[in-house]
Write a protein that holds these residues in place. Structure first.
Motif, mmCIF file in Angstrom:
data_model
loop_
_atom_site.group_PDB
_atom_site.id
_atom_site.type_symbol
_atom_site.label_atom_id
_atom_site.label_comp_id
_atom_site.label_asym_id
_atom_site.label_seq_id
_atom_site.Cartn_x
_atom_site.Cartn_y
_atom_site.Cartn_z
ATOM 1 N N PHE A 41 -33.693 27.665 16.835
ATOM 2 C CA PHE A 41 -32.939 26.577 16.213
ATOM 3 C C PHE A 41 -31.705 26.252 17.045
ATOM 4 O O PHE A 41 -31.396 25.080 17.294
ATOM 5 C CB PHE A 41 -32.525 26.986 14.795
ATOM 6 N N SER A 42 -31.009 27.302 17.492
ATOM 7 C CA SER A 42 -29.789 27.102 18.271
ATOM 8 C C SER A 42 -30.084 26.429 19.604
ATOM 9 O O SER A 42 -29.344 25.550 20.043
ATOM 10 C CB SER A 42 -29.095 28.449 18.515
ATOM 11 N N ILE A 43 -31.187 26.842 20.248
ATOM 12 C CA ILE A 43 -31.547 26.267 21.546
ATOM 13 C C ILE A 43 -31.838 24.779 21.404
ATOM 14 O O ILE A 43 -31.341 23.954 22.170
ATOM 15 C CB ILE A 43 -32.766 26.991 22.149
ATOM 16 N N LEU A 44 -32.652 24.405 20.425
ATOM 17 C CA LEU A 44 -33.036 23.009 20.246
ATOM 18 C C LEU A 44 -31.835 22.144 19.889
ATOM 19 O O LEU A 44 -31.627 21.069 20.464
ATOM 20 C CB LEU A 44 -34.102 22.894 19.164
ATOM 21 N N PHE A 45 -31.039 22.600 18.938
ATOM 22 C CA PHE A 45 -29.903 21.791 18.498
ATOM 23 C C PHE A 45 -28.837 21.699 19.581
ATOM 24 O O PHE A 45 -28.334 20.618 19.892
ATOM 25 C CB PHE A 45 -29.289 22.373 17.224
ATOM 26 N N ALA A 76 -22.979 10.798 14.569
ATOM 27 C CA ALA A 76 -23.845 10.574 15.724
ATOM 28 C C ALA A 76 -24.661 11.813 16.060
ATOM 29 O O ALA A 76 -25.824 11.709 16.466
ATOM 30 C CB ALA A 76 -23.006 10.157 16.932
ATOM 31 N N SER A 77 -24.072 12.986 15.889
ATOM 32 C CA SER A 77 -24.746 14.240 16.246
ATOM 33 C C SER A 77 -25.667 14.760 15.155
ATOM 34 O O SER A 77 -26.511 15.620 15.421
ATOM 35 C CB SER A 77 -23.701 15.319 16.564
ATOM 36 N N SER A 78 -25.514 14.255 13.936
ATOM 37 C CA SER A 78 -26.261 14.818 12.806
ATOM 38 C C SER A 78 -27.774 14.672 12.949
ATOM 39 O O SER A 78 -28.535 15.449 12.370
ATOM 40 C CB SER A 78 -25.805 14.152 11.504
ATOM 41 N N GLY A 79 -28.205 13.702 13.736
ATOM 42 C CA GLY A 79 -29.644 13.514 13.904
ATOM 43 C C GLY A 79 -30.324 14.707 14.536
ATOM 44 O O GLY A 79 -31.518 14.955 14.292
ATOM 45 N N PHE A 80 -29.598 15.483 15.336
ATOM 46 C CA PHE A 80 -30.202 16.644 15.985
ATOM 47 C C PHE A 80 -30.507 17.764 14.998
ATOM 48 O O PHE A 80 -31.370 18.609 15.255
ATOM 49 C CB PHE A 80 -29.309 17.139 17.120
ATOM 50 N N LEU A 81 -29.794 17.796 13.869
ATOM 51 C CA LEU A 81 -30.129 18.758 12.818
ATOM 52 C C LEU A 81 -31.506 18.448 12.238
ATOM 53 O O LEU A 81 -32.345 19.342 12.062
ATOM 54 C CB LEU A 81 -29.073 18.726 11.712
ATOM 55 N N PHE A 82 -31.751 17.170 11.945
ATOM 56 C CA PHE A 82 -33.047 16.766 11.391
ATOM 57 C C PHE A 82 -34.159 16.922 12.431
ATOM 58 O O PHE A 82 -35.285 17.307 12.092
ATOM 59 C CB PHE A 82 -32.979 15.321 10.911
ATOM 60 N N THR A 107 -34.229 19.111 14.944
ATOM 61 C CA THR A 107 -34.491 20.539 15.097
ATOM 62 C C THR A 107 -35.262 21.084 13.910
ATOM 63 O O THR A 107 -36.197 21.875 14.073
ATOM 64 C CB THR A 107 -33.169 21.312 15.265
ATOM 65 N N ALA A 108 -34.891 20.652 12.711
ATOM 66 C CA ALA A 108 -35.615 21.083 11.510
ATOM 67 C C ALA A 108 -37.070 20.641 11.565
ATOM 68 O O ALA A 108 -37.971 21.376 11.146
ATOM 69 C CB ALA A 108 -34.939 20.516 10.266
ATOM 70 N N THR A 109 -37.305 19.453 12.100
ATOM 71 C CA THR A 109 -38.675 18.963 12.255
ATOM 72 C C THR A 109 -39.479 19.895 13.153
ATOM 73 O O THR A 109 -40.614 20.277 12.834
ATOM 74 C CB THR A 109 -38.679 17.544 12.856
ATOM 75 N N GLY A 110 -38.891 20.274 14.281
ATOM 76 C CA GLY A 110 -39.585 21.167 15.202
ATOM 77 C C GLY A 110 -39.868 22.526 14.582
ATOM 78 O O GLY A 110 -40.972 23.076 14.745
ATOM 79 N N VAL A 143 -43.219 22.499 20.702
ATOM 80 C CA VAL A 143 -41.963 21.967 20.160
ATOM 81 C C VAL A 143 -40.915 21.797 21.266
ATOM 82 O O VAL A 143 -40.217 20.771 21.313
ATOM 83 C CB VAL A 143 -41.433 22.895 19.049
ATOM 84 N N LEU A 144 -40.825 22.772 22.160
ATOM 85 C CA LEU A 144 -39.863 22.667 23.258
ATOM 86 C C LEU A 144 -40.180 21.468 24.147
ATOM 87 O O LEU A 144 -39.288 20.685 24.507
ATOM 88 C CB LEU A 144 -39.877 23.943 24.097
ATOM 89 N N ALA A 145 -41.452 21.302 24.490
ATOM 90 C CA ALA A 145 -41.849 20.176 25.339
ATOM 91 C C ALA A 145 -41.633 18.854 24.617
ATOM 92 O O ALA A 145 -41.179 17.870 25.215
ATOM 93 C CB ALA A 145 -43.318 20.319 25.751
ATOM 94 N N GLY A 146 -41.947 18.803 23.334
ATOM 95 C CA GLY A 146 -41.739 17.584 22.558
ATOM 96 C C GLY A 146 -40.275 17.196 22.506
ATOM 97 O O GLY A 146 -39.928 16.016 22.616
ATOM 98 N N ALA A 147 -39.399 18.194 22.349
ATOM 99 C CA ALA A 147 -37.959 17.915 22.329
ATOM 100 C C ALA A 147 -37.502 17.345 23.663
ATOM 101 O O ALA A 147 -36.699 16.411 23.713
ATOM 102 C CB ALA A 147 -37.191 19.195 22.006
ATOM 103 N N GLY A 148 -38.019 17.900 24.757
ATOM 104 C CA GLY A 148 -37.657 17.397 26.076
ATOM 105 C C GLY A 148 -38.108 15.969 26.296
ATOM 106 O O GLY A 148 -37.366 15.135 26.832
ATOM 107 N N ILE A 149 -39.332 15.657 25.866
ATOM 108 C CA ILE A 149 -39.857 14.291 25.997
ATOM 109 C C ILE A 149 -39.023 13.320 25.179
ATOM 110 O O ILE A 149 -38.714 12.211 25.614
ATOM 111 C CB ILE A 149 -41.327 14.243 25.560
ATOM 112 N N GLY A 150 -38.638 13.743 23.973
ATOM 113 C CA GLY A 150 -37.830 12.884 23.112
ATOM 114 C C GLY A 150 -36.465 12.598 23.702
ATOM 115 O O GLY A 150 -36.002 11.452 23.704
#
Length: 245
Positions: free
Chosen positions: A10-14, A168-174, A176-179, A193-200
């Protein structure tokens, strides 16, 4: 140990998503050019995810997820959370935050960025054909839900970073929760999930710098209409209706 692994993920993604947009998107000016440094975080996430495919670490993380959330865990919240950052882009103005773009350009940005993200993930899914953890099909890598969520989170950050950093930053909580939920539902591995986050992140970054419709004007006399809508079926996606008169 299980709690530690998921707190770490969670920490890495956010942190990666939030730091990436602060380092790259926040410094965007109209005449800026894309620098390779701004793609370090997205490339790192995609590379890490790619290297983890069919690895023992990937399998161990999935087993830990099943033990932590339970074998029968099931939630459809991830089908909704990925669109929350996009909704926040439209709602920000009503909360008193000043956006960078008007409604029509917001819609165009969302549509183009999501088309890039979805097209990329689908191309990879059908090329790599990794089987999902639940063995439902072979379209596991990368996670389309996560890609869309981080795409919209990056766009949200760019849209409101100068008005309200917290919003502006709150979207990363949602995002990360999605992943995390994709893993918890046993529909994706950590690598997906890691690759999807990078693509996004990359998709949001590209559209923030480059958009062929950015100079398009929308006057009252044109009576233009634009609408972005979610598409949820066997695969997740975004649709857009834009009428230019």
């Amino acid at each position: 140990m299980n709690n530690y692994l998921f707190c770490l993920l969670f920490s890495i993604l956010f942190a990666t998503g939030n730091a990436q947009t602060k380092d790259s998107i926040s410094s965007i000016q109209p005449k800026d050019k894309i620098s390779y440094k701004q793609f370090i975080a997205p490339v790192a996430l995609i590379t890490a995810g790619s290297l983890m495919i069919n690895s023992a670490l990937n399998d161990d993380l999935q087993k830990n997820a099943n033990n932590f959330f339970g074998e029968d865990f099931s939630s459809r919240a991830d089908d909704v959370l990925l669109f929350v950052p996009a909704a926040q882009i439209y709602l920000g103005k009503s909360f008193g935050f000043k956006p960078k773009n008007d409604f029509y350009h917001q819609t165009i940005n969302i549509a183009i960025a999501n088309v890039i993200a979805v097209s990329t993930t689908m191309a990879l899914k059908y090329s790599i054909k990794e089987e999902r953890p639940d063995q439902s099909d072979d379209l596991s890598f990368p996670s389309g839900h996560t890609a869309i969520a981080f795409t919209n989170a990056a766009l949200l950050y760019y849209e409101f970073k100068d008005s309200n950093m917290w919003y502006a930053s709150s979207g990363f909580l949602f995002a990360t929760a999605t992943g995390i939920l994709r893993i918890a539902n046993n529909e994706h591995y950590t690598s997906d999930v890691l690759a999807g986050a990078g693509i996004g992140l990359a998709s949001g970054l590209i559209v923030s710098y480059w958009n062929p419709f950015k100079s398009m004007s929308f006057g009252k006399k044109n009576k233009n209409t634009a609408f972005v809508y979610p598409k949820i079926g066997s695969q997740i996606g975004m649709g857009a209706l834009i009428q230019l008169n």
